[in-house]
Write an enzyme that holds these catalytic residues in place. Structure first.
Site, PDB file in Angstrom:
ATOM      1  N   GLU A  84       0.818  -1.211   0.000  1.00  0.00           N
ATOM      2  CA  GLU A  84       0.000   0.000   0.000  1.00  0.00           C
ATOM      3  C   GLU A  84       0.858   1.270   0.000  1.00  0.00           C
ATOM      4  OE1 GLU A  84      -2.373  -1.409   3.370  1.00  0.00           O
ATOM      5  OE2 GLU A  84      -4.063  -1.567   2.002  1.00  0.00           O
ATOM      6  N   HIS A  95      -6.372  -0.520   9.468  1.00  0.00           N
ATOM      7  CA  HIS A  95      -7.664  -1.173   9.235  1.00  0.00           C
ATOM      8  C   HIS A  95      -8.401  -1.191  10.578  1.00  0.00           C
ATOM      9  CE1 HIS A  95      -5.773  -3.705   5.710  1.00  0.00           C
ATOM     10  NE2 HIS A  95      -5.695  -2.396   5.506  1.00  0.00           N
ATOM     11  N   HIS A 113     -12.448  -0.529   3.743  1.00  0.00           N
ATOM     12  CA  HIS A 113     -11.023  -0.846   3.867  1.00  0.00           C
ATOM     13  C   HIS A 113     -10.411  -0.202   5.117  1.00  0.00           C
ATOM     14  CE1 HIS A 113      -6.895  -0.994   1.584  1.00  0.00           C
ATOM     15  NE2 HIS A 113      -6.751  -1.117   2.883  1.00  0.00           N
ATOM     16  N   TYR A 160     -11.869  17.855  19.493  1.00  0.00           N
ATOM     17  CA  TYR A 160     -10.568  17.233  19.193  1.00  0.00           C
ATOM     18  C   TYR A 160     -10.530  16.620  17.796  1.00  0.00           C
ATOM     19  CZ  TYR A 160     -10.672  18.219  24.018  1.00  0.00           C
ATOM     20  OH  TYR A 160     -10.828  18.910  25.184  1.00  0.00           O
ATOM     21  N   HIS A 218      -1.631   4.364   7.849  1.00  0.00           N
ATOM     22  CA  HIS A 218      -2.792   3.676   7.277  1.00  0.00           C
ATOM     23  C   HIS A 218      -3.125   2.486   8.172  1.00  0.00           C
ATOM     24  CE1 HIS A 218      -5.512   1.493   4.795  1.00  0.00           C
ATOM     25  NE2 HIS A 218      -4.655   0.532   4.527  1.00  0.00           N
TER      26      HIS A 218
END
Ligand SMILES: [Zn+2]
Length: 211
Positions: free
Chosen positions: A74, A95, A160, A120, A93
């Site tokens: 990725e 999941h 994803h 926040y 990144h």
């Protein structure tokens, strides 16, 4: 931050994110943009909990793998964010469970997937955009992600997970954590009546904190 410090920081944050359940199995990947040019990334097929400072992938400033193990599959997601955010130096990144659940919801607008529930999330994450689903390994959304990244530091990949960039690895990790925790609040509240920050309150935060 020197390259040695960047390597140590990637390992430290990888272990921390894994230990706290933000990345299961070999999911999730981290990167930093080096001051001297190029990028350090987590390798492919490795748990974030098992990163080693001497075993990270090096890419040149064009994103070509030049040293160390093969980078995450990725890597293109990270490069798509960096292309449009020249002042940012880290991308996370994940999941992570709640942000990924949010990415699947069909009744949330693509240009504002996560409601402004707390100050926040407005300050650390900002407005979250979503790109359509694409199968793993399909890079066709690269241009779309780059285009959204001009105005968004957090992008959700449908079905994803989140991609979040920051001025530093500290900031990118903090924003990814804030996104995950706010997505959790969203699901915890569910259908119960609740209020969100209004436009005036969001503007005030942007004015005062420059977020
Ligand atoms: Zn992924």
């Amino acid at each position: 931050m020197t390259e040695t410090q960047a390597r140590e920081a990637l390992v430290r944050y990888g272990r921390s994110l894994f230990a706290r359940g933000y990345s299961c199995g070999t999911s999730g990947n981290l990167s930093v943009r080096l001051e001297a040019g190029g990028y350090l990334m987590s390798p492919t097929n490795i748990s974030l909990g098992q990163l080693d400072p001497g075993c990270l992938s090096t890419l040149d400033s064009k994103g070509v793998h030049v040293d160390g193990p093969v980078p995450t599959k990725e890597a293109w997601l990270h490069l798509a964010m960096y292309r449009s955010r020249p002042d940012d130096s880290a991308v996370v990144h994940l999941h992570s469970t709640y942000a990924t659940a949010l990415s699947c919801l069909s009744d949330r607008p693509d240009d504002d997937v996560l409601p402004a529930m707390t100050p926040y999330v407005v300050m650390r994450v900002g407005r979250v955009a979503r790109v359509p689903y694409a199968r793993p390994g399909d890079h066709t959304l690269s241009a779309t992600i780059s285009s959204l990244a001009i105005a968004h530091r957090a992008v959700l990949l449908a079905n994803h997970g989140p991609v979040v960039s920051g001025a530093s690895l500290d900031a990118a990790v903090a924003a990814a954590e804030e996104l995950e925790e706010t997505a959790k609040l969203f699901f915890v509240l569910g259908d119960r009546p609740h209020r969100l920050l209004d436009a005036e309150q969001i503007d005030e935060l942007r004015r005062v904190f420059g977020s």
